[in-house]
Design a protein around this motif. Structure first.
Motif, PDB file in Angstrom:
ATOM      1  N   PRO A 405       0.796  -1.300   0.046  1.00  0.00           N
ATOM      2  CA  PRO A 405      -0.033  -0.044   0.142  1.00  0.00           C
ATOM      3  C   PRO A 405       1.109   1.235  -0.014  1.00  0.00           C
ATOM      4  CG  PRO A 405       0.072  -1.097   2.241  1.00  0.00           C
ATOM      5  CD  PRO A 405       0.664  -1.946   1.162  1.00  0.00           C
ATOM      6  N   ASN A 406       0.490   2.208  -0.714  1.00  0.00           N
ATOM      7  CA  ASN A 406       1.214   3.549  -1.050  1.00  0.00           C
ATOM      8  C   ASN A 406       0.302   4.385  -0.684  1.00  0.00           C
ATOM      9  OD1 ASN A 406       3.441   2.127  -1.979  1.00  0.00           O
ATOM     10  ND2 ASN A 406       2.766   2.699  -4.366  1.00  0.00           N
ATOM     11  N   THR A 407       0.496   5.522   0.418  1.00  0.00           N
ATOM     12  CA  THR A 407      -0.513   6.674   0.724  1.00  0.00           C
ATOM     13  C   THR A 407       0.664   7.779   0.947  1.00  0.00           C
ATOM     14  OG1 THR A 407      -0.243   6.046   2.993  1.00  0.00           O
ATOM     15  CG2 THR A 407      -1.906   5.036   1.989  1.00  0.00           C
ATOM     16  N   THR A 459     -11.631  19.075  -6.000  1.00  0.00           N
ATOM     17  CA  THR A 459     -10.970  18.127  -5.798  1.00  0.00           C
ATOM     18  C   THR A 459      -9.379  18.045  -4.935  1.00  0.00           C
ATOM     19  OG1 THR A 459      -9.392  17.703  -7.904  1.00  0.00           O
ATOM     20  CG2 THR A 459     -11.600  16.456  -7.678  1.00  0.00           C
ATOM     21  N   ILE A 460      -9.072  17.140  -4.080  1.00  0.00           N
ATOM     22  CA  ILE A 460      -7.852  17.031  -3.506  1.00  0.00           C
ATOM     23  C   ILE A 460      -7.289  15.602  -3.833  1.00  0.00           C
ATOM     24  CG2 ILE A 460      -8.931  16.405  -1.105  1.00  0.00           C
ATOM     25  CD1 ILE A 460      -6.401  17.911   0.023  1.00  0.00           C
ATOM     26  N   GLU A 461      -5.976  15.739  -3.982  1.00  0.00           N
ATOM     27  CA  GLU A 461      -5.342  14.185  -4.474  1.00  0.00           C
ATOM     28  C   GLU A 461      -4.067  14.247  -3.835  1.00  0.00           C
ATOM     29  OE1 GLU A 461      -6.147  13.044  -8.338  1.00  0.00           O
ATOM     30  OE2 GLU A 461      -4.339  11.686  -8.327  1.00  0.00           O
ATOM     31  N   ALA A 462      -3.502  13.183  -3.326  1.00  0.00           N
ATOM     32  CA  ALA A 462      -2.027  13.338  -2.929  1.00  0.00           C
ATOM     33  C   ALA A 462      -1.180  13.245  -4.328  1.00  0.00           C
ATOM     34  CB  ALA A 462      -2.024  11.907  -2.131  1.00  0.00           C
ATOM     35  N   MET A 463      -0.153  13.753  -4.048  1.00  0.00           N
ATOM     36  CA  MET A 463       0.736  13.956  -5.083  1.00  0.00           C
ATOM     37  C   MET A 463       1.559  12.550  -5.186  1.00  0.00           C
ATOM     38  SD  MET A 463       2.535  17.821  -5.339  1.00  0.00           S
ATOM     39  CE  MET A 463       1.384  18.994  -5.388  1.00  0.00           C
ATOM     40  N   ALA A 464       1.864  11.951  -6.352  1.00  0.00           N
ATOM     41  CA  ALA A 464       3.022  10.954  -6.366  1.00  0.00           C
ATOM     42  C   ALA A 464       4.159  11.171  -5.703  1.00  0.00           C
ATOM     43  CB  ALA A 464       2.778  10.334  -7.676  1.00  0.00           C
ATOM     44  N   SER A 465       4.757  12.312  -6.054  1.00  0.00           N
ATOM     45  CA  SER A 465       6.168  12.444  -5.335  1.00  0.00           C
ATOM     46  C   SER A 465       5.825  12.469  -4.032  1.00  0.00           C
ATOM     47  CB  SER A 465       6.603  13.650  -6.067  1.00  0.00           C
ATOM     48  OG  SER A 465       5.789  14.925  -5.693  1.00  0.00           O
ATOM     49  N   ALA A 466       4.960  13.226  -3.445  1.00  0.00           N
ATOM     50  CA  ALA A 466       4.789  13.065  -2.026  1.00  0.00           C
ATOM     51  C   ALA A 466       4.621  11.950  -1.298  1.00  0.00           C
ATOM     52  CB  ALA A 466       3.592  14.109  -1.579  1.00  0.00           C
ATOM     53  N   GLU A 467       3.883  11.032  -2.107  1.00  0.00           N
ATOM     54  CA  GLU A 467       3.320   9.707  -1.761  1.00  0.00           C
ATOM     55  C   GLU A 467       4.825   8.906  -1.569  1.00  0.00           C
ATOM     56  OE1 GLU A 467      -0.291   8.043  -2.893  1.00  0.00           O
ATOM     57  OE2 GLU A 467       1.148   6.687  -4.024  1.00  0.00           O
ATOM     58  N   GLN A 468       5.638   8.923  -2.503  1.00  0.00           N
ATOM     59  CA  GLN A 468       6.734   8.182  -2.752  1.00  0.00           C
ATOM     60  C   GLN A 468       7.746   8.684  -1.469  1.00  0.00           C
ATOM     61  OE1 GLN A 468       7.141   5.830  -4.552  1.00  0.00           O
ATOM     62  NE2 GLN A 468       9.361   5.113  -3.590  1.00  0.00           N
ATOM     63  N   ILE A 471       6.153   6.862   1.657  1.00  0.00           N
ATOM     64  CA  ILE A 471       6.438   5.666   1.932  1.00  0.00           C
ATOM     65  C   ILE A 471       7.822   5.272   2.344  1.00  0.00           C
ATOM     66  CG2 ILE A 471       6.597   3.479   0.385  1.00  0.00           C
ATOM     67  CD1 ILE A 471       3.794   4.292   1.835  1.00  0.00           C
ATOM     68  N   GLU A 472       8.932   6.124   1.479  1.00  0.00           N
ATOM     69  CA  GLU A 472      10.276   5.823   1.767  1.00  0.00           C
ATOM     70  C   GLU A 472      10.424   5.912   3.375  1.00  0.00           C
ATOM     71  OE1 GLU A 472      12.355   8.152  -0.883  1.00  0.00           O
ATOM     72  OE2 GLU A 472      11.497   6.485  -2.693  1.00  0.00           O
ATOM     73  N   HIS A 473       9.960   7.189   3.790  1.00  0.00           N
ATOM     74  CA  HIS A 473      10.237   7.680   5.352  1.00  0.00           C
ATOM     75  C   HIS A 473       9.521   6.521   6.230  1.00  0.00           C
ATOM     76  CE1 HIS A 473      10.451  10.166   8.784  1.00  0.00           C
ATOM     77  NE2 HIS A 473       9.046   9.963   8.817  1.00  0.00           N
ATOM     78  N   ARG A 525       0.677  20.910   1.744  1.00  0.00           N
ATOM     79  CA  ARG A 525       1.830  20.523   0.774  1.00  0.00           C
ATOM     80  C   ARG A 525       1.796  19.105   0.527  1.00  0.00           C
ATOM     81  NH1 ARG A 525       5.941  21.316   4.997  1.00  0.00           N
ATOM     82  NH2 ARG A 525       5.700  19.082   5.514  1.00  0.00           N
ATOM     83  N   GLY A 526       2.097  18.763  -0.875  1.00  0.00           N
ATOM     84  CA  GLY A 526       2.121  17.262  -1.181  1.00  0.00           C
ATOM     85  C   GLY A 526       0.604  17.094  -1.824  1.00  0.00           C
ATOM     86  N   PHE A 527      -0.279  17.646  -1.552  1.00  0.00           N
ATOM     87  CA  PHE A 527      -1.609  17.647  -2.269  1.00  0.00           C
ATOM     88  C   PHE A 527      -1.843  18.327  -3.269  1.00  0.00           C
ATOM     89  CE2 PHE A 527      -1.972  15.957   2.211  1.00  0.00           C
ATOM     90  CZ  PHE A 527      -2.586  14.769   2.067  1.00  0.00           C
ATOM     91  N   ASP A 528      -2.395  17.866  -4.392  1.00  0.00           N
ATOM     92  CA  ASP A 528      -2.909  18.712  -5.556  1.00  0.00           C
ATOM     93  C   ASP A 528      -4.424  18.951  -5.256  1.00  0.00           C
ATOM     94  OD1 ASP A 528      -2.002  19.684  -7.974  1.00  0.00           O
ATOM     95  OD2 ASP A 528      -1.681  17.799  -8.752  1.00  0.00           O
ATOM     96  N   ILE A 529      -4.559  20.327  -5.257  1.00  0.00           N
ATOM     97  CA  ILE A 529      -5.948  20.752  -5.185  1.00  0.00           C
ATOM     98  C   ILE A 529      -6.412  21.355  -6.540  1.00  0.00           C
ATOM     99  CG2 ILE A 529      -7.514  22.275  -3.674  1.00  0.00           C
ATOM    100  CD1 ILE A 529      -5.348  21.781  -1.631  1.00  0.00           C
TER     101      ILE A 529
END
Ligand code: NAP
Length: 543
Positions: A405-407, A459-468, A471-473, A525-529
């Motif tokens: 799971p990636n969030t 809409t609000i959506e997590a940015m793929a880069s922020a998610e990556q 997940i690494e953290h 930050r890290g969300f696309d709105i």
């Protein structure tokens, strides 16, 4: 019947109920879909004898309403399942939550319609509902996991799963009962079944560490002490890693003398409860430090269990203490001294098959009337994967999460706009007092919805880069601990085919909450709105 809402919440456990409360506060029209016939989530289903919480009841409750926390009275240090369910019902009544909950309605799919930017929720009984926002409040330990045992379907007796226990009373007295599973549920149910059964067979694959709960009635002075300063205590709890006000040791276990260490373990063993592993700061980081606590508990097991061979089998050696969720019990180990209880070691005598009247392990047949499966859950993601969740451009959550799971913050996942998750993978959730984790996540979601509404954002959506990055953290945080040294449901390895990824965030409640607050303060930050078709981070200037 109304089918269009501002927000649809899936699940009427503690997360869904509080989300509904907050949605109403925002003036939103809301619907909650709930599979069960009542509120309570996992506490609705886990009705097995002995089910109780391992977080103290003065803490395992909502903190959002002073009147509620003052008026409610817990009767025991660790609340039993019936009392927690009663509390959940009290909350539902107090805030008139039921009128927006559709019970006996399992959400089978959630589909995002790109054009209209609307979520369509469909239920098993063929109903469809629509909303701009959807919140998955489906719980971390709500999808019961049935083992894949050959022949289980041929058994002519009764089969019960601890995580899906019947609502009607089950007659257990004078029966031959077999329990499979010795995690927290097994460890709680075994002593109770032993009191009733003609004979109880405990089929154990892996022994677990357990600390006596030392459950007792709550005395009125203790309750009054808490209630005099409830708000302050809740704040202090939120500053602790597990969100639980507790006595956390700051020394290394290796920096103190063996005598002092022993005295400290004895003190914690006598006090009881899962706080045992908080004795020293490095018990979950350093294997040598951990070994001192593990050996102490193994010694205790050998002292309690009279048959040395049985004691040996019950003493865990294959994982560091605390790397799997530690259990809290009432007379679990002593139960194996009873004449009507037999421990069957499935490692030496592998489970062959279940047939009409019992089970064969090794070369031995055990005749049984009842099977109790205490085999756990498809944890953290299991309830989500039971729903067909389809995001933008027909992306399914199952496809997206096939390697784990990636969030972003455990709260949203890219490709699924306007879909929030409470205590999702990548959040502290199961490593904490989950009600604290729920309240913090729901408050964050409510704050986010208010922000979006004032900006008329679509809409609000997590940015793929922020998610990556997140997940690494999450992965790095786990790597620095002993959690990854056990084959546990934290990693998902108890479910066949589930990718082995450490799912919860081990950084602790204060660190996680600080990050969530910073993200919020930094205009998400890290969300696309988006408003209409434009990115609205630029819209902030208008507001
Ligand atoms: P669990 O910890 O995952 O334990 C499942 C048990 O079933 C394990 O002993 C496992 O053995 C065994 N098992 C599974 N499939 C098997 C098979 N095919 N053959 C033989 N054995 C099998 O599940 P749980 O006890 O339900 O607890 C899950 C979590 O729920 C807990 O860790 C806790 O967070 C929560 N919980 C809390 C409380 C509480 O508050 N006191 C009570 C109950 C549950 P292996 O280890 O060998 O796989």
């Amino acid at each position: 019947m109304t089918r269009k809402f501002d927000i649809i919440i899936v699940g009427a456990g503690f997360a869904g109920m509080y989300m509904l409360y907050k949605a109403r506060e925002l003036g939103l029209s809301a619907l909650v879909l709930e599979t069960a016939g009542g509120v309570g989530g996992t506490w609705f289903w886990n009705r097995y004898p002995g089910a109780r919480c391992d977080v103290e009841s003065m803490q395992y409750s909502y903190s959002f309403c002073e009147e509620l926390q003052q008026e409610w009275q817990w009767s025991e240090r660790y609340a039993s399942q019936p009392e927690i369910l009663k509390y959940a019902n009290h909350v539902a009544d107090k805030f008139y939550l039921r009128r927006d909950i559709r019970f006996n309605s399992r959400a089978s799919s959630a589909i995002f319609h790109d054009g209209e930017r609307v979520w369509q929720l469909s239920t098993d009984d063929g109903e469809h509902y629509y909303a701009k926002w959807c919140v998955m409040a489906t719980g971390c330990l709500s999808a019961a996991q049935r083992p894949n045992i050959p022949g289980l379907g041929t058994f002519k007796g009764e089969i019960y799963h601890t995580g899906n226990w019947p609502q009607q009373p089950v007659d257990l007295s004078g029966r031959k009962i077999g329990v499979i599973g010795t995690g927290s549920s097994g460890i709680q149910v075994v002593p109770e079944l032993a009191k009733l059964a003609k004979h109880l067979y405990v089929f154990q694959r892996t022994p677990n560490f357990s600390i006596p709960a030392r459950n007792q009635p709550i005395d009125s002075a203790y309750e009054a002490e808490w209630k005099q300063s409830y708000a302050e205590r809740r704040t202090a709890a939120r500053n602790m890693p597990a969100g639980i006000l507790s006595d956390i040791g700051t020394n290394s276990a290796l920096a103190v003398s063996p005598e002092d260490r022993l005295a400290e373990y004895e003190r914690r063993w006598a006090a009881g409860g899962t706080g045992f592993t908080a004795a020293y700061s490095d018990l979950l980081k350093n294997e040598d430090a951990n070994g001192t606590a593990a050996e102490f508990v193994r010694k205790k097991i050998r002292e309690v269990v009279t048959d040395p061979a049985v004691a040996n089998l019950l003493a865990p050696v294959d994982h560091p203490i605390g790397s799997k969720r530690i259990c809290a019990d009432t007379d679990y180990f002593a139960t194996f001294n009873r004449q009507n209880v037999t421990l069957v070691d499935l490692r030496a005598n592998p489970l062959q098959e279940v047939s009409e009247h019992g089970l064969t392990a090794g070369s031995q047949f055990y005749e049984l009337d009842i099977f109790v499966l205490a085999t756990g859950f498809d944890a953290i993601t299991g309830a989500l994967s039971k729903i067909d969740i389809v995001g933008r451009q027909a992306l399914t959550l199952k496809e997206k999460w096939q390697d784990g799971p990636n969030t972003y913050l455990g709260l949203m996942t890219s490709g699924f706009p306007n879909l929030f998750i409470v205590t999702g993978p990548g959040s502290p959730s199961v490593l904490t007092n989950v009600i604290v984790a729920i309240e913090d996540n729901v408050n964050w979601i409510a704050g986010c919805l208010a922000y979006l509404m004032t900006r008329d954002a679509q809409t609000i959506e997590a940015m793929a880069s922020a998610e990556q990055g997140w997940i690494e953290h999450v992965g790095q945080a786990a790597e620095g601990t002993l959690y990854t040294k056990a084959k546990s449901w934290y990693l998902g390895v108890n479910v066949l085919g589930k990718p082995a990824v450490f799912m919860p965030y081990v950084g602790g409640v204060p660190a996680y909450q600080k990050i969530c607050e910073e993200v919020e303060a930094d205009s998400y930050r890290g969300f696309d709105i988006h408003a209409n078709r434009d990115s609205v981070h630029s819209l902030q200037v208008v507001a």
